[in-house]
Design a protein around this motif. Structure first.
Motif, PDB file in Angstrom:
ATOM      1  N   ILE A 110       3.012 -30.590   3.858  1.00  0.00           N
ATOM      2  CA  ILE A 110       2.885 -29.548   4.592  1.00  0.00           C
ATOM      3  C   ILE A 110       2.670 -28.046   3.770  1.00  0.00           C
ATOM      4  O   ILE A 110       1.739 -27.458   4.265  1.00  0.00           O
ATOM      5  CB  ILE A 110       4.323 -29.103   5.156  1.00  0.00           C
ATOM      6  N   LEU A 111       3.080 -28.193   2.535  1.00  0.00           N
ATOM      7  CA  LEU A 111       2.572 -27.149   1.375  1.00  0.00           C
ATOM      8  C   LEU A 111       1.136 -27.109   1.235  1.00  0.00           C
ATOM      9  O   LEU A 111       0.647 -26.205   1.339  1.00  0.00           O
ATOM     10  CB  LEU A 111       3.473 -27.622   0.146  1.00  0.00           C
ATOM     11  N   ARG A 112       0.515 -28.365   1.031  1.00  0.00           N
ATOM     12  CA  ARG A 112      -0.739 -28.411   0.948  1.00  0.00           C
ATOM     13  C   ARG A 112      -1.721 -27.958   2.184  1.00  0.00           C
ATOM     14  O   ARG A 112      -2.541 -27.306   1.917  1.00  0.00           O
ATOM     15  CB  ARG A 112      -1.361 -29.920   0.574  1.00  0.00           C
ATOM     16  N   SER A 113      -1.238 -28.408   3.467  1.00  0.00           N
ATOM     17  CA  SER A 113      -1.880 -27.969   4.488  1.00  0.00           C
ATOM     18  C   SER A 113      -1.731 -26.415   4.729  1.00  0.00           C
ATOM     19  O   SER A 113      -2.703 -25.715   4.993  1.00  0.00           O
ATOM     20  CB  SER A 113      -1.052 -28.671   5.621  1.00  0.00           C
ATOM     21  N   LEU A 114      -0.784 -25.743   4.483  1.00  0.00           N
ATOM     22  CA  LEU A 114      -0.584 -24.145   4.385  1.00  0.00           C
ATOM     23  C   LEU A 114      -1.540 -23.586   3.564  1.00  0.00           C
ATOM     24  O   LEU A 114      -1.834 -22.575   3.861  1.00  0.00           O
ATOM     25  CB  LEU A 114       0.968 -23.925   4.216  1.00  0.00           C
ATOM     26  N   LEU A 115      -1.577 -24.206   2.116  1.00  0.00           N
ATOM     27  CA  LEU A 115      -2.178 -23.484   0.974  1.00  0.00           C
ATOM     28  C   LEU A 115      -3.919 -23.841   1.569  1.00  0.00           C
ATOM     29  O   LEU A 115      -4.486 -22.863   0.967  1.00  0.00           O
ATOM     30  CB  LEU A 115      -1.957 -24.188  -0.221  1.00  0.00           C
TER      31      LEU A 115
END
Length: 172
Positions: A110-115
């Motif tokens: 989720i972190l990667r996707s939001l970044l």
């Protein structure tokens, strides 16, 4: 045909949920949107998208650290605030995926996707690997980013869909 006469428009600031039993075509719809499958008729237009899949272990290469894999696709700018909000420790980024629990790895996904700062975020059962408290916190974090994107979520969780979605599309 699974999606005869199916039409979906998702605008920035909206969350739409796709709900239905297993085998009804929810994941097929995502594969069509992602361009991994081609429609027999009609067209699909989706620009600047990112996705979070149900199984976080299939989302990361097993021999590269989480940090390496995030840096391969996006700038790390702003990651500290997101990590803090998601309860992720800095050290999680410097390990191989199999060293993290399913919940920790899903939060990294989720972190990667939001970044990536997508205009469209596709979520396929994004919180199924998390406990109830973390599910709520992660969904709150995702919803905070609605001003920048539209979100399409696949879920079996009717209460999650009712809590976050502007529109629920029931497939049967």
């Amino acid at each position: 045909m699974v999606f005869d006469d199916f039409s979906l428009i998702l605008n920035k600031g909206e969350i739409k949920a796709i709900v239905g039993p297993s085998g009804v075509g929810k994941s097929t719809l995502f594969e069509l949107i992602l361009g991994r499958l081609k429609p027999n008729l009609g067209s699909i237009t989706a620009l600047n998208l990112s996705q979070v899949f149900q199984d976080p272990y299939s989302s990361f290469h097993p021999t590269y650290t989480i940090r390496e894999q995030i840096r391969d696709v996006v700038s790390m700018e702003g990651y500290e605030r997101l990590m803090d909000t998601m309860g992720l420790e800095e050290g999680y980024l410097d390990v191989l995926p199999h060293k993290l629990s399913g919940g920790q790895l899903q939060r990294c996904s989720i972190l990667r996707s939001l970044l990536m700062k997508p205009k469209l975020l596709l979520l396929d059962e994004p919180t199924s690997a998390l406990d109830n408290q973390n599910q709520l916190e992660i969904m709150k974090l995702i919803v905070e980013h609605l001003e920048d994107m539209g979100i399409l979520i696949i879920t079996h969780d009717d209460s999650l869909a009712q809590w976050c979605a502007d529109e629920i599309i029931q497939l049967s």
